[in-house]
Design a protein around this motif. Structure first.
Motif, mmCIF file in Angstrom:
data_model
loop_
_atom_site.group_PDB
_atom_site.id
_atom_site.type_symbol
_atom_site.label_atom_id
_atom_site.label_comp_id
_atom_site.label_asym_id
_atom_site.label_seq_id
_atom_site.Cartn_x
_atom_site.Cartn_y
_atom_site.Cartn_z
ATOM 1 N N CYS A 29 0.849 -1.188 0.000
ATOM 2 C CA CYS A 29 0.000 0.000 0.000
ATOM 3 C C CYS A 29 0.886 1.239 0.000
ATOM 4 C CB CYS A 29 -0.898 -0.011 1.238
ATOM 5 S SG CYS A 29 -1.974 1.428 1.336
ATOM 6 N N ASN A 31 -0.433 4.360 0.441
ATOM 7 C CA ASN A 31 -1.351 5.403 0.884
ATOM 8 C C ASN A 31 -0.823 6.203 2.054
ATOM 9 O OD1 ASN A 31 -3.814 6.373 0.123
ATOM 10 N ND2 ASN A 31 -4.881 5.350 1.801
ATOM 11 N N CYS A 32 -0.227 5.516 3.027
ATOM 12 C CA CYS A 32 0.328 6.248 4.155
ATOM 13 C C CYS A 32 1.731 5.754 4.413
ATOM 14 C CB CYS A 32 -0.563 6.152 5.394
ATOM 15 S SG CYS A 32 -0.240 4.771 6.495
ATOM 16 N N HIS A 34 3.202 4.120 6.508
ATOM 17 C CA HIS A 34 3.505 2.761 6.969
ATOM 18 C C HIS A 34 3.946 1.868 5.797
ATOM 19 C CE1 HIS A 34 2.373 3.077 11.114
ATOM 20 N NE2 HIS A 34 1.113 3.387 10.869
ATOM 21 N N TYR A 35 3.498 2.194 4.596
ATOM 22 C CA TYR A 35 3.817 1.389 3.402
ATOM 23 C C TYR A 35 3.643 -0.108 3.698
ATOM 24 C CZ TYR A 35 5.835 5.413 0.915
ATOM 25 O OH TYR A 35 6.026 6.620 0.274
ATOM 26 N N CYS A 36 2.473 -0.487 4.194
ATOM 27 C CA CYS A 36 2.252 -1.879 4.597
ATOM 28 C C CYS A 36 2.433 -2.844 3.428
ATOM 29 C CB CYS A 36 0.825 -2.075 5.100
ATOM 30 S SG CYS A 36 0.448 -1.198 6.597
ATOM 31 N N ILE A 38 1.171 -6.335 2.313
ATOM 32 C CA ILE A 38 -0.019 -7.084 2.730
ATOM 33 C C ILE A 38 -0.153 -8.357 1.882
ATOM 34 C CG2 ILE A 38 -2.503 -6.915 3.173
ATOM 35 C CD1 ILE A 38 -2.169 -3.837 2.981
ATOM 36 N N GLY A 44 -4.040 -4.230 6.149
ATOM 37 C CA GLY A 44 -2.955 -3.372 6.617
ATOM 38 C C GLY A 44 -3.187 -2.927 8.050
ATOM 39 N N ILE A 45 -2.264 -2.127 8.554
ATOM 40 C CA ILE A 45 -2.314 -1.669 9.954
ATOM 41 C C ILE A 45 -3.628 -0.943 10.261
ATOM 42 C CG2 ILE A 45 -1.259 0.042 11.538
ATOM 43 C CD1 ILE A 45 1.471 -0.795 10.351
ATOM 44 N N CYS A 46 -4.158 -0.206 9.284
ATOM 45 C CA CYS A 46 -5.394 0.559 9.504
ATOM 46 C C CYS A 46 -6.626 -0.328 9.604
ATOM 47 C CB CYS A 46 -5.592 1.574 8.383
ATOM 48 S SG CYS A 46 -5.630 0.808 6.748
ATOM 49 N N ARG A 49 -7.926 -1.923 4.694
ATOM 50 C CA ARG A 49 -7.427 -2.232 3.338
ATOM 51 C C ARG A 49 -7.007 -3.688 3.313
ATOM 52 N NH1 ARG A 49 -6.445 2.266 0.388
ATOM 53 N NH2 ARG A 49 -7.515 3.924 1.493
ATOM 54 N N ASN A 95 -4.690 4.792 10.878
ATOM 55 C CA ASN A 95 -3.341 4.235 10.741
ATOM 56 C C ASN A 95 -2.489 4.481 11.991
ATOM 57 O OD1 ASN A 95 -3.318 6.955 10.261
ATOM 58 N ND2 ASN A 95 -2.172 6.859 8.358
ATOM 59 N N ILE A 147 -6.851 7.177 5.383
ATOM 60 C CA ILE A 147 -7.220 5.763 5.262
ATOM 61 C C ILE A 147 -8.570 5.602 4.523
ATOM 62 C CG2 ILE A 147 -5.809 5.001 7.225
ATOM 63 C CD1 ILE A 147 -9.468 4.927 7.674
HETATM 64 S S1 SF4 Z 1 -1.917 1.571 7.409
HETATM 65 FE FE1 SF4 Z 1 -3.514 1.310 5.868
HETATM 66 S S2 SF4 Z 1 -3.311 3.147 4.573
HETATM 67 FE FE2 SF4 Z 1 -1.387 2.947 5.739
HETATM 68 S S3 SF4 Z 1 -0.025 1.786 4.392
HETATM 69 FE FE3 SF4 Z 1 -1.041 0.324 5.784
HETATM 70 S S4 SF4 Z 1 -2.821 -0.380 4.591
HETATM 71 FE FE4 SF4 Z 1 -2.109 1.500 3.624
#
Ligand code: SF4
Length: 350
Positions: A29, A31-32, A34-36, A38, A44-46, A49, A95, A147
């Motif tokens: 990801c 988006n934020c 964290h660059y999860c 997955i 992801g952490i949030c 997603r 997140n 998120i």
């Molecule tokens: S916390 Fe959510 S928005 Fe942030 S990188 Fe992980 S999956 Fe993406």
């Protein structure tokens, strides 16, 4: 559910060591910050997603957990459309895992329960509600707009077309890619700088400070109106040095005209800090003084109605130009200028 706008597919065992046992590949990801990474079937952490067969989906798309009409000062924005009301929306998820969170029932819902609740409301319907109620803006707030980026972005595009303004109330933990995606449609951003310590961000929020500072600078450089908020938590984020560091960052990197909101923490409504007392008024007053001595033009205390430090004074001649008491606003400015000396008050009025 909507396919995420910012992610990349990964290949190789480095990112998906068990991929022989699972269908599809890992994704990352974007988006934020964290660059999860997955794996299929995981989130992801949030918590909103999910990798479904090698594609990343925003599970919270179009699912509003909150739709309210709030005074813009509640966000808080004190210099953006002052005295107006704003349609305020959110989805579940976040997140960050802030121990001090006051909206933990919705921000942590997906992680704690696996549920993604919310009323199905399309971006078109959101804009219609704002127009029907003669509201000049839409706020993406309560949880973390990053998120629910896809939902927010689609709404922002329609809102802009309809002549409405968009604002984020955000923890600032964006990537450059996600910030650049929303900036063309974003008018204002209130960003939390919760502390100036990487240790605090790691231990109290499960995140990092530097990406937040990067986002604040990028927003400002891109012409988005920025206001900063710091929730002052006794023993965790209340040192003189921290106040000085934040005030100096705001002045040097964002500009002296950037408003700084210093808010009182209340343990009783926090997620995991009930044992801490409310922030003493003296601590907020100390922070306010440091902000002013550092050279910031607009420093405000928050969550304690009635203090004069909630009001706006002309930075040049100190005339009272906006009086605020608990969202009751009296404006004395003349179209954004001081009525006495005509100094610019840095108000975004339309
Ligand atoms: S916390 Fe959510 S928005 Fe942030 S990188 Fe992980 S999956 Fe993406």
């Amino acid at each position: 559910m909507r396919e995420a706008y910012l992610y990349k597919k990964l290949s190789g065992k480095k990112h998906a060591p068990h991929r022989d046992e699972i269908s599809g590949a890992g994704v990352q990801c974007q988006n934020c910050a964290h660059y999860c990474v997955i794996l299929p079937g995981k989130r992801g952490i949030c918590g909103v997603r999910e990798n479904v067969d090698g594609k990343l989906y925003a599970l919270n798309y179009g699912k509003a957990i909150a739709v309210n009409i709030d005074p813009i000062e509640k966000k808080p924005f004190f210099h953006f459309l002052p005295g107006s009301y704003s349609l305020s929306i959110a989805t579940v998820g976040c997140n960050f895992k802030c121990l001090s969170c006051q909206n933990h029932d919705i921000s942590q819902m997906p992680q704690l329960t696996g549920k993604i609740e919310g009323q199905e409301i399309s971006p078109e319907e959101i804009v219609k509600i704002a127009l029907k109620n003669n509201l000049p803006s839409i706020s993406y707030t309560y949880t973390e707009p990053t998120i629910f980026l896809e939902y927010a972005l689609d709404t922002m595009k329609l809102a802009k077309k309809a002549g409405l303004k968009n604002n984020f109330v955000s923890n600032g933990f964006m990537t450059e890619e996600s910030a650049k995606l929303v900036i063309p449609y974003l008018n204002a951003n209130n960003i939390d700088i919760k502390s100036f310590s990487e240790d605090f961000y790691r231990e109290s929020c499960g995140a990092k400070l530097q990406p937040v500072l990067n986002t604040a600078k990028l927003m400002k450089k891109s012409g988005v109106w920025v206001e900063i908020t710091t929730l002052v938590i006794p023993t965790l984020s209340d040192s003189e040095k921290m106040f000085k560091d934040i005030a100096t960052f705001i002045k040097e990197e964002l500009g002296a005209e950037t408003p700084w909101h210093i808010s009182q923490f209340s343990g009783s409504i926090s997620w995991k800090l009930q044992h801490l007392p409310d922030t003493p008024v003296e601590t907020l007053e100390m922070a306010w003084k440091i902000g002013k001595e550092t050279g910031l033009k607009y420093v405000y205390t928050g969550n304690i109605p009635g203090l004069p430090s909630e009001d706006t004074f002309c930075p040049k001649c100190q005339t009272l130009v906006i009086d605020r008491t608990n969202y009751i606003i009296h404006r004395y400015d003349k179209n954004g200028k001081c009525p006495k000396c005509s100094a610019n008050l840095n108000l975004i009025l339309k």
